[in-house]
Design a protein around this motif. Structure first.
Motif, short mmCIF file in Angstrom:
data_model
loop_
_atom_site.label_atom_id
_atom_site.label_comp_id
_atom_site.label_asym_id
_atom_site.label_seq_id
_atom_site.Cartn_x
_atom_site.Cartn_y
_atom_site.Cartn_z
N ILE A 97 0.93 -1.27 -0.14
CA ILE A 97 0.10 0.07 -0.15
C ILE A 97 1.06 1.35 -0.16
O ILE A 97 1.92 1.24 0.62
CB ILE A 97 -0.92 -0.02 1.04
CG1 ILE A 97 -2.33 1.02 0.75
CG2 ILE A 97 -0.53 0.39 2.54
CD1 ILE A 97 -3.38 0.72 1.76
N GLN A 102 0.20 6.29 -3.57
CA GLN A 102 -0.14 6.26 -5.08
C GLN A 102 -1.39 5.44 -5.28
O GLN A 102 -2.32 5.56 -6.04
CB GLN A 102 1.01 5.95 -5.98
CG GLN A 102 1.96 7.07 -6.07
CD GLN A 102 3.22 7.19 -4.97
OE1 GLN A 102 3.11 5.94 -4.17
NE2 GLN A 102 3.48 7.98 -4.58
N ASN A 103 -1.41 4.16 -4.26
CA ASN A 103 -2.54 3.18 -4.58
C ASN A 103 -3.67 3.32 -3.50
O ASN A 103 -4.53 2.31 -3.64
CB ASN A 103 -1.88 1.94 -5.12
CG ASN A 103 -1.31 1.20 -3.61
OD1 ASN A 103 -1.47 1.52 -2.61
ND2 ASN A 103 -0.56 0.22 -4.00
N ILE A 104 -3.43 3.99 -2.74
CA ILE A 104 -4.39 3.96 -1.28
C ILE A 104 -5.66 4.00 -1.63
O ILE A 104 -6.59 3.36 -0.97
CB ILE A 104 -3.89 4.88 -0.36
CG1 ILE A 104 -4.32 4.44 1.18
CG2 ILE A 104 -4.15 6.15 -0.62
CD1 ILE A 104 -3.73 5.47 2.17
N LEU A 105 -6.20 4.71 -2.75
CA LEU A 105 -7.46 4.83 -3.02
C LEU A 105 -8.04 3.95 -4.33
O LEU A 105 -9.07 4.16 -4.76
CB LEU A 105 -7.82 6.46 -3.20
CG LEU A 105 -7.76 7.18 -2.02
CD1 LEU A 105 -8.08 8.74 -2.31
CD2 LEU A 105 -8.41 6.74 -0.73
N ASP A 106 -6.99 3.09 -4.62
CA ASP A 106 -7.61 2.22 -5.75
C ASP A 106 -8.68 1.50 -5.36
O ASP A 106 -8.74 1.20 -4.27
CB ASP A 106 -6.39 1.29 -6.16
CG ASP A 106 -5.21 1.92 -6.92
OD1 ASP A 106 -5.26 3.04 -7.24
OD2 ASP A 106 -4.10 1.35 -7.01
N LYS A 107 -9.57 1.24 -6.33
CA LYS A 107 -11.00 0.32 -6.04
C LYS A 107 -10.62 -1.05 -5.62
O LYS A 107 -9.57 -1.65 -6.35
CB LYS A 107 -11.74 0.58 -7.14
CG LYS A 107 -13.16 0.08 -6.99
CD LYS A 107 -13.78 0.49 -8.19
CE LYS A 107 -15.53 0.19 -7.71
NZ LYS A 107 -16.38 0.46 -8.81
N SER A 166 -14.69 -1.15 -2.23
CA SER A 166 -14.10 -0.33 -1.14
C SER A 166 -12.78 0.39 -1.89
O SER A 166 -12.75 0.06 -3.29
CB SER A 166 -13.69 -0.96 0.01
OG SER A 166 -13.13 -0.22 1.20
N THR A 167 -11.68 0.75 -1.23
CA THR A 167 -10.44 1.11 -1.79
C THR A 167 -9.50 0.06 -0.89
O THR A 167 -9.83 -0.35 -0.26
CB THR A 167 -10.10 2.43 -1.23
OG1 THR A 167 -10.37 2.61 0.08
CG2 THR A 167 -11.27 3.35 -2.12
N LYS A 168 -8.19 0.25 -1.48
CA LYS A 168 -7.23 -0.60 -0.94
C LYS A 168 -7.01 -0.07 0.67
O LYS A 168 -6.88 -0.79 1.50
CB LYS A 168 -6.04 -0.29 -1.43
CG LYS A 168 -5.88 -1.08 -2.49
CD LYS A 168 -4.61 -1.12 -3.35
CE LYS A 168 -4.79 -2.15 -4.50
NZ LYS A 168 -3.35 -2.40 -5.08
N LEU A 169 -7.11 1.36 1.07
CA LEU A 169 -7.09 1.64 2.67
C LEU A 169 -8.41 1.07 3.07
O LEU A 169 -8.40 0.75 4.20
CB LEU A 169 -7.31 3.05 2.30
CG LEU A 169 -7.41 3.62 3.88
CD1 LEU A 169 -6.22 3.46 4.76
CD2 LEU A 169 -7.62 5.24 3.74
N GLY A 170 -9.58 1.48 2.54
CA GLY A 170 -10.98 0.82 3.22
C GLY A 170 -10.81 -0.65 3.50
O GLY A 170 -11.21 -1.14 4.58
#
Length: 183
Positions: free
Chosen positions: A131, A134-139, A148-152
């Motif tokens: 994580i 750059q990718n934290i909000l990727d679907k 969700s997202t990777k963070l979610g």
């Protein structure tokens, strides 16, 4: 309590520790920030699972409203399976069909269950290490945590393991065992 309330409580509980950690030294990556919290629940959950004697792994509370409750072993297997499911979805993979039931081969002994649990946390650790800002909000899509997202999905995994940690702590105490984190 719905998941949003649970997540809010988790954030409020974890925020002071994260603020202190950030004040003392700035984390080097997004993954390292998340890993500090994940590492705490990983340690606490694995040591709690290890504290229950094998002959008590089939324990299900009987006093109170526990109809249909999981056994101690099923609680541990559920967390391990969920770790695999959440982080396979994180990677864009499909979890195994029997993921909710302990993977491709049934785990019956304490040793097998503990190995599966440790393996699930190792896998989560490896995936979580990817994580980034750059990718934290990727679907993320899937039946276990998506959309969700990777963070979610990562926050969901922390919340889920924490929720079940509370349950296994109760099971330990009902059997006269003080959880290792409380000793």
């Amino acid at each position: 309590m719905d998941i949003l309330q649970s997540l809010a409580i988790l954030v409020l509980a974890v925020a002071p520790g994260l603020a202190w950690a950030q004040a003392s030294e700035k984390p080097t990556t997004v993954a390292s920030t998340i890993k500090s919290t994940w590492g705490m629940i990983e340690t606490d959950f694995v040591t709690a699972a290890g504290a229950m004697p094998e002959d008590k792994y089939s324990f299900v509370p009987a006093s109170g409203e526990f109809k249909g409750a999981r056994s101690f072993a099923q609680q541990v297997l559920h967390v391990a399976s969920a770790n695999f499911a959440f982080f396979k979805e994180f990677e864009g993979k499909h979890p195994e069909e029997d993921c909710a039931y302990s993977g491709t081969a049934p785990k019956k002994t304490k040793a097998e269950i503990m190995d599966y649990l440790r393996e699930s946390f190792r896998y989560a650790d490896q995936v979580m290490a990817t994580i980034s800002a750059q990718n934290i909000l990727d679907k993320v899509e899937g039946p276990y945590g998506g959309p969700s997202t990777k963070l979610g999905i990562t926050v969901l995994a922390v919340w889920h393991a924490s929720d079940h940690y509370g349950q296994v702590v109760e099971y330990l105490r009902m059997n006269g065992i003080v959880p290792p984190a409380s000793r």
